[in-house]
Design a protein around this motif. Structure first.
Motif, PDB file in Angstrom:
ATOM      1  N   THR A  17      -6.252  -7.588  75.686  1.00 20.45           N
ATOM      2  CA  THR A  17      -5.622  -7.637  74.791  1.00 20.45           C
ATOM      3  C   THR A  17      -5.139  -5.890  73.579  1.00 20.45           C
ATOM      4  OG1 THR A  17      -4.271 -10.194  74.797  1.00 20.45           O
ATOM      5  CG2 THR A  17      -3.173  -8.469  73.914  1.00 20.45           C
ATOM      6  N   PHE A  18      -4.108  -5.467  73.918  1.00 23.51           N
ATOM      7  CA  PHE A  18      -3.926  -3.846  73.649  1.00 23.51           C
ATOM      8  C   PHE A  18      -2.513  -4.064  72.800  1.00 23.51           C
ATOM      9  CE2 PHE A  18      -8.273  -2.840  75.991  1.00 23.51           C
ATOM     10  CZ  PHE A  18      -9.279  -3.396  74.311  1.00 23.51           C
ATOM     11  N   ARG A  19      -2.501  -3.097  71.499  1.00 24.38           N
ATOM     12  CA  ARG A  19      -0.486  -3.236  71.489  1.00 24.38           C
ATOM     13  C   ARG A  19      -0.908  -1.329  70.153  1.00 24.38           C
ATOM     14  NH1 ARG A  19       3.927  -5.284  70.663  1.00 24.38           N
ATOM     15  NH2 ARG A  19       4.703  -4.887  68.680  1.00 24.38           N
ATOM     16  N   ASP A  20      -0.580  -0.276  71.040  1.00 19.54           N
ATOM     17  CA  ASP A  20      -0.367   0.651  70.194  1.00 19.54           C
ATOM     18  C   ASP A  20      -1.633   1.201  70.038  1.00 19.54           C
ATOM     19  OD1 ASP A  20       2.497   0.536  70.863  1.00 19.54           O
ATOM     20  OD2 ASP A  20       3.279   0.390  69.220  1.00 19.54           O
ATOM     21  N   THR A  21      -2.355   1.330  71.137  1.00 18.43           N
ATOM     22  CA  THR A  21      -3.785   1.743  70.811  1.00 18.43           C
ATOM     23  C   THR A  21      -4.076   2.799  71.201  1.00 18.43           C
ATOM     24  OG1 THR A  21      -4.430  -0.651  70.617  1.00 18.43           O
ATOM     25  CG2 THR A  21      -6.170   0.431  70.609  1.00 18.43           C
ATOM     26  N   THR A  40      -0.307  -0.287  75.215  1.00 24.21           N
ATOM     27  CA  THR A  40       0.217  -1.447  75.050  1.00 24.21           C
ATOM     28  C   THR A  40      -0.268  -2.740  76.165  1.00 24.21           C
ATOM     29  OG1 THR A  40       1.462  -0.664  73.595  1.00 24.21           O
ATOM     30  CG2 THR A  40       2.101  -2.963  74.045  1.00 24.21           C
ATOM     31  N   VAL A  41      -1.112  -3.342  75.906  1.00 22.77           N
ATOM     32  CA  VAL A  41      -1.522  -4.721  77.295  1.00 22.77           C
ATOM     33  C   VAL A  41      -2.155  -5.432  77.335  1.00 22.77           C
ATOM     34  CG1 VAL A  41      -3.504  -3.444  77.927  1.00 22.77           C
ATOM     35  CG2 VAL A  41      -2.122  -3.932  79.580  1.00 22.77           C
ATOM     36  N   THR A  42      -1.616  -6.272  77.946  1.00 18.07           N
ATOM     37  CA  THR A  42      -2.219  -8.186  78.034  1.00 18.07           C
ATOM     38  C   THR A  42      -2.826  -8.007  79.343  1.00 18.07           C
ATOM     39  OG1 THR A  42      -0.395  -8.290  76.266  1.00 18.07           O
ATOM     40  CG2 THR A  42      -1.664 -10.578  77.353  1.00 18.07           C
ATOM     41  N   THR A  73      -1.183   6.391  73.757  1.00 19.36           N
ATOM     42  CA  THR A  73      -1.174   4.808  73.332  1.00 19.36           C
ATOM     43  C   THR A  73      -1.039   3.814  74.654  1.00 19.36           C
ATOM     44  OG1 THR A  73       0.852   5.074  72.845  1.00 19.36           O
ATOM     45  CG2 THR A  73      -0.755   5.751  70.857  1.00 19.36           C
TER      46      THR A  73
END
Length: 526
Positions: A71-75, A103-105, A101
Protein backbone atom coordinates in the motif's frame (compact mmCIF):
# COMPACT_ATOMS: atom_id res chain seq x y z
CA UNK A 1 -48.67 -86.96 -17.98
CA UNK A 2 -49.02 -84.39 -20.66
CA UNK A 3 -49.63 -81.66 -18.09
CA UNK A 4 -46.62 -82.65 -16.01
CA UNK A 5 -44.51 -82.78 -19.05
CA UNK A 6 -45.53 -79.27 -19.97
CA UNK A 7 -44.75 -77.95 -16.54
CA UNK A 8 -41.39 -79.57 -16.64
CA UNK A 9 -40.73 -78.12 -19.99
CA UNK A 10 -41.87 -74.73 -18.79
CA UNK A 11 -39.56 -74.90 -15.83
CA UNK A 12 -36.73 -75.96 -18.04
CA UNK A 13 -37.36 -72.96 -20.25
CA UNK A 14 -37.43 -70.62 -17.28
CA UNK A 15 -34.22 -72.02 -15.98
CA UNK A 16 -32.53 -71.60 -19.39
CA UNK A 17 -33.74 -68.02 -19.72
CA UNK A 18 -32.51 -67.14 -16.26
CA UNK A 19 -29.16 -68.68 -17.02
CA UNK A 20 -28.86 -66.76 -20.21
CA UNK A 21 -29.75 -63.51 -18.45
CA UNK A 22 -27.20 -64.07 -15.73
CA UNK A 23 -24.51 -64.91 -18.28
CA UNK A 24 -25.20 -61.64 -20.17
CA UNK A 25 -24.90 -59.59 -16.94
CA UNK A 26 -21.52 -61.10 -16.17
CA UNK A 27 -20.24 -60.26 -19.66
CA UNK A 28 -21.40 -56.61 -19.32
CA UNK A 29 -19.65 -56.24 -15.97
CA UNK A 30 -16.51 -57.74 -17.42
CA UNK A 31 -16.54 -55.37 -20.42
CA UNK A 32 -17.23 -52.35 -18.17
CA UNK A 33 -14.30 -53.25 -15.97
CA UNK A 34 -12.04 -53.56 -19.00
CA UNK A 35 -13.18 -50.16 -20.36
CA UNK A 36 -12.62 -48.44 -17.01
CA UNK A 37 -9.20 -50.00 -16.74
CA UNK A 38 -8.33 -48.77 -20.25
CA UNK A 39 -9.55 -45.27 -19.44
CA UNK A 40 -7.45 -45.22 -16.34
CA UNK A 41 -4.41 -46.26 -18.33
CA UNK A 42 -5.07 -43.58 -20.98
CA UNK A 43 -5.61 -40.93 -18.31
CA UNK A 44 -2.42 -41.92 -16.60
CA UNK A 45 -0.50 -41.75 -19.88
CA UNK A 46 -2.03 -38.31 -20.65
CA UNK A 47 -1.04 -37.08 -17.21
CA UNK A 48 2.46 -38.34 -17.81
CA UNK A 49 2.60 -36.53 -21.16
CA UNK A 50 1.31 -33.30 -19.63
CA UNK A 51 3.90 -33.62 -16.93
CA UNK A 52 6.55 -34.13 -19.57
CA UNK A 53 5.33 -31.07 -21.52
CA UNK A 54 5.17 -28.81 -18.48
CA UNK A 55 7.82 -26.06 -18.76
CA UNK A 56 10.46 -25.97 -16.11
CA UNK A 57 10.43 -22.46 -14.55
CA UNK A 58 13.61 -20.61 -13.65
CA UNK A 59 14.01 -19.42 -10.06
CA UNK A 60 13.19 -15.84 -11.11
CA UNK A 61 10.03 -16.99 -12.93
CA UNK A 62 8.97 -18.91 -9.85
CA UNK A 63 9.52 -15.79 -7.75
CA UNK A 64 7.41 -13.78 -10.18
CA UNK A 65 4.46 -16.01 -9.21
CA UNK A 66 4.81 -15.20 -5.51
CA UNK A 67 2.10 -12.92 -4.13
CA UNK A 68 2.75 -9.60 -2.44
CA UNK A 69 0.63 -7.07 -0.54
CA UNK A 70 1.59 -3.39 -0.63
CA UNK A 71 0.00 0.00 0.00
CA UNK A 72 1.52 3.33 -1.16
CA UNK A 73 0.22 6.89 -1.48
CA UNK A 74 2.08 9.44 -3.62
CA UNK A 75 5.31 7.55 -3.04
CA UNK A 76 8.30 7.98 -5.40
CA UNK A 77 8.51 5.08 -7.79
CA UNK A 78 12.10 4.41 -6.70
CA UNK A 79 10.92 3.60 -3.16
CA UNK A 80 8.05 1.46 -4.46
CA UNK A 81 10.40 -0.61 -6.63
CA UNK A 82 12.85 -0.99 -3.73
CA UNK A 83 10.12 -2.26 -1.37
CA UNK A 84 8.79 -4.69 -3.97
CA UNK A 85 12.31 -6.03 -4.56
CA UNK A 86 12.82 -6.57 -0.83
CA UNK A 87 9.45 -8.26 -0.30
CA UNK A 88 9.74 -10.54 -3.34
CA UNK A 89 13.48 -11.10 -2.77
CA UNK A 90 14.37 -10.26 -6.40
CA UNK A 91 17.03 -8.11 -8.08
CA UNK A 92 15.70 -5.11 -10.02
CA UNK A 93 17.59 -2.61 -12.22
CA UNK A 94 15.79 0.67 -12.99
CA UNK A 95 16.49 3.03 -15.89
CA UNK A 96 17.20 6.67 -14.94
CA UNK A 97 14.29 7.66 -17.20
CA UNK A 98 11.80 5.88 -14.90
CA UNK A 99 10.43 8.64 -12.64
CA UNK A 100 7.15 9.63 -10.99
CA UNK A 101 5.03 8.86 -7.94
CA UNK A 102 2.83 5.80 -7.24
CA UNK A 103 -0.45 5.41 -5.42
CA UNK A 104 -1.38 1.72 -5.15
CA UNK A 105 -3.07 -0.85 -2.87
CA UNK A 106 -2.49 -4.54 -3.65
CA UNK A 107 -3.39 -7.62 -1.60
CA UNK A 108 -2.01 -11.07 -2.44
CA UNK A 109 -1.25 -10.20 -6.05
CA UNK A 110 1.45 -12.11 -8.00
CA UNK A 111 4.65 -10.11 -8.44
CA UNK A 112 4.46 -10.20 -12.25
CA UNK A 113 0.91 -8.90 -12.33
CA UNK A 114 1.76 -6.18 -9.79
CA UNK A 115 4.73 -4.94 -11.85
CA UNK A 116 2.70 -5.01 -15.08
CA UNK A 117 -0.04 -2.77 -13.72
CA UNK A 118 2.12 -0.38 -11.68
CA UNK A 119 4.54 0.27 -14.56
CA UNK A 120 1.87 0.35 -17.30
CA UNK A 121 0.09 3.18 -15.47
CA UNK A 122 3.22 5.32 -16.03
CA UNK A 123 4.13 4.13 -19.55
CA UNK A 124 6.94 1.85 -18.37
CA UNK A 125 7.61 -1.87 -18.71
CA UNK A 126 9.99 -4.57 -17.58
CA UNK A 127 12.01 -7.45 -18.96
CA UNK A 128 12.72 -10.51 -16.78
CA UNK A 129 16.05 -12.06 -17.67
CA UNK A 130 17.48 -15.16 -16.01
CA UNK A 131 18.20 -13.58 -12.63
CA UNK A 132 17.47 -9.82 -12.94
CA UNK A 133 14.43 -7.68 -13.75
CA UNK A 134 15.12 -4.57 -15.87
CA UNK A 135 12.62 -1.68 -15.73
CA UNK A 136 12.70 0.98 -18.50
CA UNK A 137 10.36 3.08 -20.69
CA UNK A 138 8.44 1.13 -23.32
CA UNK A 139 10.27 2.95 -26.13
CA UNK A 140 13.61 1.60 -24.90
CA UNK A 141 12.28 -1.90 -24.43
CA UNK A 142 10.81 -1.82 -27.96
CA UNK A 143 14.19 -1.09 -29.51
CA UNK A 144 15.75 -4.29 -30.70
CA UNK A 145 19.45 -4.22 -31.32
CA UNK A 146 20.15 -5.10 -34.94
CA UNK A 147 23.33 -6.15 -36.68
CA UNK A 148 25.05 -3.38 -38.67
CA UNK A 149 25.53 -4.05 -42.38
CA UNK A 150 27.70 -2.15 -44.89
CA UNK A 151 26.82 -1.79 -48.56
CA UNK A 152 28.33 0.10 -51.49
CA UNK A 153 26.04 1.82 -53.99
CA UNK A 154 27.25 2.99 -57.40
CA UNK A 155 25.21 6.00 -58.48
CA UNK A 156 24.76 6.07 -62.26
CA UNK A 157 22.23 8.75 -63.13
CA UNK A 158 21.50 10.80 -60.01
CA UNK A 159 23.77 13.45 -58.49
CA UNK A 160 26.05 11.88 -55.88
CA UNK A 161 26.07 14.96 -53.65
CA UNK A 162 22.26 15.20 -53.65
CA UNK A 163 21.91 11.49 -52.84
CA UNK A 164 24.44 11.81 -50.02
CA UNK A 165 22.53 14.71 -48.44
CA UNK A 166 19.25 12.81 -48.67
CA UNK A 167 20.63 9.59 -47.19
CA UNK A 168 22.27 11.47 -44.34
CA UNK A 169 18.78 12.35 -43.03
CA UNK A 170 17.58 8.79 -43.65
CA UNK A 171 20.12 6.97 -41.46
CA UNK A 172 19.52 5.68 -37.95
CA UNK A 173 21.58 6.78 -34.97
CA UNK A 174 24.04 3.90 -35.50
CA UNK A 175 24.31 4.49 -39.25
CA UNK A 176 27.03 6.29 -41.20
CA UNK A 177 27.86 6.97 -44.84
CA UNK A 178 30.69 8.22 -47.01
CA UNK A 179 30.66 9.30 -50.66
CA UNK A 180 33.33 9.32 -53.36
CA UNK A 181 32.40 11.98 -55.88
CA UNK A 182 35.16 11.00 -58.33
CA UNK A 183 33.91 7.39 -58.63
CA UNK A 184 30.19 8.09 -57.90
CA UNK A 185 30.15 5.54 -55.09
CA UNK A 186 28.44 5.75 -51.70
CA UNK A 187 29.15 3.34 -48.84
CA UNK A 188 26.44 3.05 -46.17
CA UNK A 189 26.66 1.28 -42.81
CA UNK A 190 23.40 0.77 -40.95
CA UNK A 191 20.96 -1.81 -39.63
CA UNK A 192 19.52 -4.46 -41.93
CA UNK A 193 16.06 -2.88 -41.96
CA UNK A 194 17.46 0.53 -42.92
CA UNK A 195 19.69 -1.01 -45.59
CA UNK A 196 16.65 -2.68 -47.17
CA UNK A 197 14.81 0.63 -47.20
CA UNK A 198 17.87 2.34 -48.71
CA UNK A 199 17.99 -0.32 -51.43
CA UNK A 200 14.45 0.58 -52.44
CA UNK A 201 15.18 4.30 -52.25
CA UNK A 202 18.32 4.08 -54.43
CA UNK A 203 16.55 1.93 -57.01
CA UNK A 204 13.80 4.55 -57.24
CA UNK A 205 15.91 7.69 -57.59
CA UNK A 206 18.92 6.36 -59.52
CA UNK A 207 17.28 5.92 -62.89
CA UNK A 208 17.27 7.64 -66.25
CA UNK A 209 15.90 11.14 -65.81
CA UNK A 210 13.55 12.37 -68.55
CA UNK A 211 14.76 15.25 -70.70
CA UNK A 212 12.57 18.14 -71.77
CA UNK A 213 13.12 20.37 -74.78
CA UNK A 214 11.94 23.84 -73.79
CA UNK A 215 11.27 26.15 -76.75
CA UNK A 216 10.57 29.80 -76.02
CA UNK A 217 9.38 32.52 -78.36
CA UNK A 218 9.74 36.02 -76.99
CA UNK A 219 7.82 38.78 -78.74
CA UNK A 220 8.32 42.35 -77.55
CA UNK A 221 6.90 45.35 -79.37
CA UNK A 222 7.37 48.98 -78.43
CA UNK A 223 5.65 52.00 -80.04
CA UNK A 224 6.87 55.50 -79.20
CA UNK A 225 5.30 58.77 -80.33
CA UNK A 226 7.00 62.08 -79.47
CA UNK A 227 6.01 65.65 -80.35
CA UNK A 228 7.62 69.09 -79.98
CA UNK A 229 5.55 72.13 -80.99
CA UNK A 230 6.16 75.78 -80.12
CA UNK A 231 8.00 79.06 -80.80
CA UNK A 232 11.37 80.24 -79.59
CA UNK A 233 12.35 83.89 -80.16
CA UNK A 234 14.98 86.50 -79.39
CA UNK A 235 14.66 90.32 -79.64
CA UNK A 236 16.99 93.27 -79.04
CA UNK A 237 18.32 96.63 -80.25
CA UNK A 238 21.55 95.32 -81.72
CA UNK A 239 22.97 95.67 -78.27
CA UNK A 240 25.87 93.48 -77.32
CA UNK A 241 27.51 92.98 -73.98
CA UNK A 242 30.58 91.36 -72.59
CA UNK A 243 29.80 87.79 -71.42
CA UNK A 244 32.43 88.14 -68.66
CA UNK A 245 31.50 91.54 -67.18
CA UNK A 246 27.90 91.59 -68.29
CA UNK A 247 28.25 95.23 -69.44
CA UNK A 248 27.08 96.49 -72.85
CA UNK A 249 29.77 96.95 -75.52
CA UNK A 250 27.68 99.23 -77.78
CA UNK A 251 26.42 102.81 -77.39
CA UNK A 252 22.81 102.08 -78.25
CA UNK A 253 20.66 103.56 -75.54
CA UNK A 254 18.60 102.15 -74.12
CA UNK A 255 19.98 98.64 -74.81
CA UNK A 256 17.35 95.89 -74.84
CA UNK A 257 17.77 92.12 -74.81
CA UNK A 258 14.95 89.55 -74.38
CA UNK A 259 14.42 85.90 -75.32
CA UNK A 260 12.13 82.89 -74.87
CA UNK A 261 13.76 79.48 -75.27
CA UNK A 262 11.29 77.02 -73.79
CA UNK A 263 11.87 73.95 -75.99
CA UNK A 264 11.08 70.67 -74.15
CA UNK A 265 13.26 68.56 -76.50
CA UNK A 266 11.12 65.44 -76.48
CA UNK A 267 12.30 64.70 -80.04
CA UNK A 268 16.01 65.15 -79.40
CA UNK A 269 16.89 62.31 -81.79
CA UNK A 270 14.55 63.40 -84.56
CA UNK A 271 15.54 65.35 -87.66
CA UNK A 272 15.33 69.12 -87.37
CA UNK A 273 12.01 70.64 -88.41
CA UNK A 274 12.10 74.42 -87.87
CA UNK A 275 11.07 77.67 -89.53
CA UNK A 276 13.25 80.69 -88.78
CA UNK A 277 12.18 84.27 -89.52
CA UNK A 278 12.90 87.73 -88.11
CA UNK A 279 13.59 91.46 -88.57
CA UNK A 280 17.11 92.79 -88.63
CA UNK A 281 18.34 96.37 -89.20
CA UNK A 282 20.75 98.73 -87.55
CA UNK A 283 18.38 99.45 -84.68
CA UNK A 284 16.36 96.28 -84.23
CA UNK A 285 17.04 92.54 -84.25
CA UNK A 286 14.16 90.07 -83.88
CA UNK A 287 14.68 86.32 -84.45
CA UNK A 288 11.88 83.72 -84.17
CA UNK A 289 11.93 79.92 -84.63
CA UNK A 290 8.76 77.89 -85.11
CA UNK A 291 9.59 74.33 -84.16
CA UNK A 292 7.34 71.38 -85.09
CA UNK A 293 8.89 67.92 -84.75
CA UNK A 294 7.31 64.48 -84.37
CA UNK A 295 9.09 61.20 -83.74
CA UNK A 296 7.37 57.83 -84.24
CA UNK A 297 9.34 54.68 -83.31
CA UNK A 298 8.17 51.07 -83.64
CA UNK A 299 10.53 48.42 -82.35
CA UNK A 300 10.24 44.62 -82.20
CA UNK A 301 12.33 42.05 -80.41
CA UNK A 302 11.91 38.50 -81.58
CA UNK A 303 13.84 35.60 -80.03
CA UNK A 304 13.38 31.85 -80.39
CA UNK A 305 15.79 30.08 -78.02
CA UNK A 306 15.60 26.34 -77.40
CA UNK A 307 17.30 24.37 -74.67
CA UNK A 308 17.37 20.72 -73.53
CA UNK A 309 17.09 20.33 -69.77
CA UNK A 310 16.75 17.44 -67.30
CA UNK A 311 13.66 16.88 -65.21
CA UNK A 312 13.48 19.22 -62.18
CA UNK A 313 16.46 21.25 -63.39
CA UNK A 314 16.47 24.97 -64.12
CA UNK A 315 16.69 26.23 -67.74
CA UNK A 316 17.82 29.86 -68.07
CA UNK A 317 17.45 32.11 -71.13
CA UNK A 318 19.28 35.46 -71.02
CA UNK A 319 19.03 38.02 -73.83
CA UNK A 320 20.60 41.02 -72.16
CA UNK A 321 23.00 43.92 -72.58
CA UNK A 322 25.35 44.78 -69.74
CA UNK A 323 25.66 48.44 -68.78
CA UNK A 324 28.74 49.45 -66.76
CA UNK A 325 28.58 51.62 -63.67
CA UNK A 326 30.96 52.55 -60.88
CA UNK A 327 30.37 51.41 -57.34
CA UNK A 328 32.12 53.38 -54.62
CA UNK A 329 33.06 51.90 -51.25
CA UNK A 330 34.18 54.27 -48.52
CA UNK A 331 36.18 52.81 -45.63
CA UNK A 332 37.40 55.48 -43.29
CA UNK A 333 39.44 57.85 -45.44
CA UNK A 334 39.83 55.30 -48.25
CA UNK A 335 37.55 55.36 -51.31
CA UNK A 336 37.50 52.27 -53.51
CA UNK A 337 35.84 52.37 -56.91
CA UNK A 338 34.81 49.17 -58.67
CA UNK A 339 33.38 48.88 -62.16
CA UNK A 340 30.36 46.62 -62.24
CA UNK A 341 27.90 45.65 -64.93
CA UNK A 342 24.12 45.63 -64.74
CA UNK A 343 22.41 43.19 -67.13
CA UNK A 344 19.33 44.69 -68.78
CA UNK A 345 17.09 42.83 -71.19
CA UNK A 346 14.98 39.70 -71.28
CA UNK A 347 15.49 36.84 -68.84
CA UNK A 348 13.51 33.64 -68.67
CA UNK A 349 13.79 30.76 -66.18
CA UNK A 350 11.83 27.54 -66.69
CA UNK A 351 11.91 24.51 -64.37
CA UNK A 352 10.02 21.53 -65.87
CA UNK A 353 8.79 18.42 -64.06
CA UNK A 354 7.37 15.28 -65.69
CA UNK A 355 4.40 13.87 -63.77
CA UNK A 356 3.48 10.19 -63.55
CA UNK A 357 0.77 10.53 -66.18
CA UNK A 358 3.13 12.15 -68.71
CA UNK A 359 2.10 15.77 -68.20
CA UNK A 360 4.50 18.64 -67.60
CA UNK A 361 4.48 21.02 -64.66
CA UNK A 362 6.34 24.24 -65.49
CA UNK A 363 7.65 26.81 -63.05
CA UNK A 364 8.03 29.91 -65.23
CA UNK A 365 9.77 33.13 -64.18
CA UNK A 366 10.16 35.69 -67.01
CA UNK A 367 11.76 39.08 -66.41
CA UNK A 368 11.95 42.00 -68.80
CA UNK A 369 14.00 45.12 -68.11
CA UNK A 370 14.39 48.36 -70.05
CA UNK A 371 16.81 51.17 -69.40
CA UNK A 372 14.81 54.36 -69.01
CA UNK A 373 17.55 56.74 -67.91
CA UNK A 374 20.52 57.40 -65.68
CA UNK A 375 21.00 58.85 -62.27
CA UNK A 376 24.13 60.91 -61.62
CA UNK A 377 26.07 59.95 -58.51
CA UNK A 378 29.48 60.88 -57.19
CA UNK A 379 31.10 57.88 -58.87
CA UNK A 380 29.32 58.33 -62.17
CA UNK A 381 25.98 57.60 -63.81
CA UNK A 382 23.98 54.56 -62.72
CA UNK A 383 21.35 53.17 -65.11
CA UNK A 384 17.67 53.33 -64.17
CA UNK A 385 15.92 50.10 -65.14
CA UNK A 386 12.21 49.56 -65.61
CA UNK A 387 11.53 45.88 -64.84
CA UNK A 388 8.51 43.61 -65.34
CA UNK A 389 8.45 40.17 -63.69
CA UNK A 390 6.09 37.19 -63.60
CA UNK A 391 6.29 34.06 -61.44
CA UNK A 392 3.79 31.30 -62.22
CA UNK A 393 3.30 27.51 -62.34
CA UNK A 394 1.39 25.83 -65.17
CA UNK A 395 0.42 22.22 -65.97
CA UNK A 396 0.40 21.31 -69.67
CA UNK A 397 0.59 18.27 -71.90
CA UNK A 398 3.46 17.28 -74.15
CA UNK A 399 3.73 19.75 -77.04
CA UNK A 400 1.21 22.26 -75.67
CA UNK A 401 2.11 25.96 -75.59
CA UNK A 402 1.92 28.23 -72.57
CA UNK A 403 1.22 31.88 -73.42
CA UNK A 404 2.25 34.62 -71.00
CA UNK A 405 0.79 37.93 -72.09
CA UNK A 406 -0.63 41.08 -70.65
CA UNK A 407 2.79 42.51 -69.77
CA UNK A 408 1.73 45.85 -71.20
CA UNK A 409 2.90 49.30 -70.27
CA UNK A 410 1.87 52.73 -71.47
CA UNK A 411 3.63 55.93 -70.46
CA UNK A 412 2.22 59.33 -71.37
CA UNK A 413 4.25 62.46 -70.62
CA UNK A 414 2.98 65.95 -71.48
CA UNK A 415 5.12 69.02 -70.83
CA UNK A 416 4.31 72.73 -71.39
CA UNK A 417 6.85 75.52 -71.02
CA UNK A 418 5.40 79.06 -71.06
CA UNK A 419 5.84 82.62 -69.85
CA UNK A 420 3.51 83.30 -66.92
CA UNK A 421 0.37 85.26 -67.84
CA UNK A 422 1.53 85.88 -71.41
CA UNK A 423 1.40 82.17 -72.22
CA UNK A 424 -2.27 82.01 -71.14
CA UNK A 425 -3.52 84.73 -73.48
CA UNK A 426 -5.78 83.24 -76.17
CA UNK A 427 -4.08 82.98 -79.60
CA UNK A 428 -1.40 85.49 -78.68
CA UNK A 429 -0.24 83.17 -75.92
CA UNK A 430 1.10 80.73 -78.54
CA UNK A 431 4.05 83.08 -78.94
CA UNK A 432 5.01 82.49 -75.36
CA UNK A 433 4.27 78.77 -75.02
CA UNK A 434 6.07 75.54 -76.02
CA UNK A 435 4.42 72.10 -75.75
CA UNK A 436 5.85 68.60 -75.86
CA UNK A 437 4.37 65.11 -75.59
CA UNK A 438 5.90 61.64 -75.20
CA UNK A 439 3.72 58.51 -75.50
CA UNK A 440 5.34 55.09 -75.10
CA UNK A 441 3.34 51.86 -75.44
CA UNK A 442 4.98 48.43 -75.03
CA UNK A 443 3.86 44.82 -74.68
CA UNK A 444 5.73 41.59 -73.95
CA UNK A 445 4.34 38.19 -74.99
CA UNK A 446 6.12 34.90 -74.26
CA UNK A 447 5.26 31.51 -75.79
CA UNK A 448 6.73 28.40 -74.11
CA UNK A 449 6.38 24.92 -75.61
CA UNK A 450 7.82 21.94 -73.67
CA UNK A 451 8.35 18.51 -75.23
CA UNK A 452 9.49 15.29 -73.58
CA UNK A 453 12.51 13.99 -75.51
CA UNK A 454 13.47 10.32 -75.40
CA UNK A 455 16.09 10.47 -78.16
CA UNK A 456 17.38 13.96 -79.05
CA UNK A 457 17.32 14.54 -82.83
CA UNK A 458 18.41 17.68 -84.71
CA UNK A 459 15.95 19.38 -87.01
CA UNK A 460 16.74 20.02 -90.69
CA UNK A 461 17.56 23.67 -90.02
CA UNK A 462 19.86 22.66 -87.17
CA UNK A 463 21.58 20.11 -89.41
CA UNK A 464 22.20 22.76 -92.05
CA UNK A 465 23.60 25.13 -89.44
CA UNK A 466 25.79 22.34 -88.07
CA UNK A 467 27.11 21.43 -91.51
CA UNK A 468 27.88 25.10 -92.17
CA UNK A 469 30.26 25.08 -89.20
CA UNK A 470 32.42 22.36 -90.78
CA UNK A 471 35.60 23.75 -92.33
CA UNK A 472 38.86 22.43 -93.78
CA UNK A 473 41.53 22.15 -91.17
CA UNK A 474 44.79 23.97 -91.91
CA UNK A 475 47.61 21.81 -93.32
CA UNK A 476 50.73 21.95 -91.16
CA UNK A 477 53.75 23.51 -92.89
CA UNK A 478 57.09 21.70 -92.76
CA UNK A 479 60.11 23.94 -92.27
CA UNK A 480 63.39 23.61 -94.20
CA UNK A 481 65.25 22.24 -91.18
CA UNK A 482 62.53 19.59 -90.63
CA UNK A 483 62.82 18.52 -94.31
CA UNK A 484 66.61 18.15 -94.06
CA UNK A 485 66.22 16.16 -90.84
CA UNK A 486 63.74 13.83 -92.58
CA UNK A 487 66.16 13.27 -95.48
CA UNK A 488 69.03 12.44 -93.14
CA UNK A 489 66.78 10.04 -91.24
CA UNK A 490 65.88 8.31 -94.53
CA UNK A 491 69.57 7.97 -95.45
CA UNK A 492 70.39 6.47 -92.07
CA UNK A 493 67.53 4.01 -92.47
CA UNK A 494 68.86 2.96 -95.93
CA UNK A 495 72.35 2.40 -94.53
CA UNK A 496 70.99 0.27 -91.72
CA UNK A 497 68.97 -1.77 -94.23
CA UNK A 498 72.10 -2.37 -96.39
CA UNK A 499 74.10 -3.52 -93.34
CA UNK A 500 71.37 -5.95 -92.40
CA UNK A 501 71.27 -7.32 -95.96
CA UNK A 502 75.10 -7.89 -95.94
CA UNK A 503 74.88 -9.74 -92.63
CA UNK A 504 72.14 -11.99 -93.97
CA UNK A 505 74.18 -12.75 -97.10
CA UNK A 506 77.31 -13.67 -95.04
CA UNK A 507 75.25 -15.88 -92.79
CA UNK A 508 73.77 -17.73 -95.79
CA UNK A 509 77.24 -18.16 -97.31
CA UNK A 510 78.51 -19.82 -94.11
CA UNK A 511 75.53 -22.15 -93.91
CA UNK A 512 75.82 -23.47 -97.53
CA UNK A 513 79.12 -25.53 -97.05
CA UNK A 514 77.70 -27.11 -93.92
CA UNK A 515 74.57 -28.15 -95.75
CA UNK A 516 76.63 -29.63 -98.63
CA UNK A 517 78.78 -31.62 -96.17
CA UNK A 518 75.68 -33.02 -94.50
CA UNK A 519 74.24 -34.04 -97.87
CA UNK A 520 77.50 -35.84 -98.82
CA UNK A 521 77.56 -37.66 -95.49
CA UNK A 522 73.99 -38.82 -95.98
CA UNK A 523 74.83 -40.02 -99.52
CA UNK A 524 77.86 -42.02 -98.34
CA UNK A 525 75.82 -43.71 -95.62
CA UNK A 526 73.26 -44.79 -98.15
Amino acid sequence: MEIVQSIVNFRKGTIMKSFVTKSSGLKFLTILAVVLAACGIVAAKSADKEADKKEVLTPLQQQMQNTISITFRDTPIDDVIRVIAEKANVDIIKSPKVIGTVTVTLTDVPLGEALDNILAAHGYGYVADKNVIRIAPMSELAQKEEVLVSRIYRITYANVCDVEKTLDKFLSKQGSLSASISTSNIIVTDTESRIKAIDTFIAEIDRITPQILVEARIYDITATDKLDLGIEWWAGRQSYWDPVTGLPTTNRQPYIMSAFGGAVDKTANASIGTLNFGIWNKDLDIDAVIRAEQEDINAKLLANPRILVLDNENAVFDIVAEYPYVERTITGNTVTETVKFKPIGTKLQVTPHVTRDGMLRLHIMPEFGVKVGDVALAGGAVPIVDTRKVDTIALVEHGQTVVIGGLRKKNVTQQTNKVPLLGDIPVLGLLFRFEGEDVSNSELVIFITPRIIETPVMSDAEKQAYEATDFIRPVPVTSRMEKEAEKEAEKEAEKEAEKEAEKEAEKEAEEEPEEEAEEEAETSEE
